[in-house]
Design an enzyme around this catalytic site. Structure first.
Site, PDB file in Angstrom:
ATOM      1  N   HIS A 109      32.721  49.159  48.423  1.00 11.59           N
ATOM      2  CA  HIS A 109      31.836  49.583  47.327  1.00 11.59           C
ATOM      3  C   HIS A 109      32.519  50.574  46.394  1.00 11.59           C
ATOM      4  CE1 HIS A 109      27.840  51.647  46.092  1.00 11.59           C
ATOM      5  NE2 HIS A 109      27.893  50.481  45.486  1.00 11.59           N
ATOM      6  N   GLU A 160      34.099  46.020  45.047  1.00  7.03           N
ATOM      7  CA  GLU A 160      33.020  45.988  44.057  1.00  7.03           C
ATOM      8  C   GLU A 160      33.259  47.096  43.061  1.00  7.03           C
ATOM      9  OE1 GLU A 160      28.954  47.411  42.623  1.00  7.03           O
ATOM     10  OE2 GLU A 160      30.557  48.452  43.695  1.00  7.03           O
ATOM     11  N   HIS A 188      29.517  53.720  36.768  1.00  4.14           N
ATOM     12  CA  HIS A 188      28.239  53.286  37.310  1.00  4.14           C
ATOM     13  C   HIS A 188      27.062  53.735  36.453  1.00  4.14           C
ATOM     14  CE1 HIS A 188      24.568  53.669  39.768  1.00  4.14           C
ATOM     15  NE2 HIS A 188      24.990  52.546  40.324  1.00  4.14           N
TER      16      HIS A 188
END
Length: 244
Positions: free
Chosen positions: A12, A39, A54
């Site tokens: 992640h 990711e 993000h």
């Protein structure tokens, strides 16, 4: 491309929490733990450059301020995206998608690109990210997987690069999700791991799609998902789960 060329374990945002998320330092850290698929979150600068971040705003993970998508890449590229995490990563920059693509392709790593648009430019972001990814991975044996919570972003991606596989992210099972996933010709459904049960796995597999989970950081949760027959796990705990 084989039916599903991606590994079960996906790191992640690069290395979860061991390094500043969505920086090249984080991907290198994840790779050092044996991970070969990662990711990341990608949005657009004001001048249309796909880059990794993000949040919609800059404050949490950089020394910048305000909405990231309001700034040109020339400004974003000067920000410190490492000091918030720890002094060891001071000065770590925000990477572009092109930066990360070069690193992935040079090292044989695979990527799950979450299209994370600034609110209001969902379809354009999906279009630009997919078009850029198609060029950056041209000729690659395995293309990146494009995922998003926003159907509009996936619609833009499908228009720009229909050959790239797509996955719909779900934090709830909202009405009509399955129809939207079919309309978008998705290859995967990526759920909050708590949503999966045997019936949902069977439904998704029956749709001809793969069942992936985010963000799984506990052994009991991972074991449950393996027993359910799911197809992939996104984790922060690159130090806990061996991807081998």
């Amino acid at each position: 491309m084989s039916d599903w060329p991606y590994p079960f374990w996906i790191a992640h945002r690069g290395a979860g929490k061991l390094a500043p998320e969505n920086t090249l330092a984080a991907f290198r850290r994840g790779a050092s733990h044996g991970y070969r698929m990662f990711e990341c979150d990608v949005k657009l600068s004001a001048d249309g450059v796909p880059f990794l971040l993000h949040d919609a705003t800059l404050q949490r993970t950089t020394d910048g301020d305000g909405t990231a998508g309001d700034l040109a890449w020339s400004e974003l590229s000067q920000l410190d995206a490492g000091s918030w995490h720890s002094r060891a990563y001071a000065g770590e920059p925000l990477p572009t998608l092109a930066n990360l693509a070069r690193w992935c392709r040079a090292n044989g790593h695979l990527l799950d690109i979450e299209i994370k648009p600034t609110p209001g430019v969902e379809e354009r972001t999906g279009h630009v990210v997919a078009d850029t990814a198609a060029r950056l991975w041209q000729g690659a044996a395995t293309p990146p997987l494009l995922t998003s919570f926003r159907p509009e972003a996936l619609r833009g991606a499908a228009t720009a690069a229909p050959q790239l596989p797509r996955g719909l992210l779900l934090d709830t099972l909202w009405n009509g999700w399955a129809d939207i996933a079919r309309q978008l010709d998705c290859r995967a459904i990526v759920c909050n791991h708590a949503l999966w049960d045997a019936a949902l796995v069977a439904q998704v597999h029956g749709m001809g799609m793969r069942a992936l989970s985010y963000t799984v950081n506990d052994e009991w949760a991972a074991e449950r998902l393996v027993q359910l027959g799911t197809d992939g796990i996104v984790t922060d705990r690159v130090d806990l789960f061996s991807p081998g």
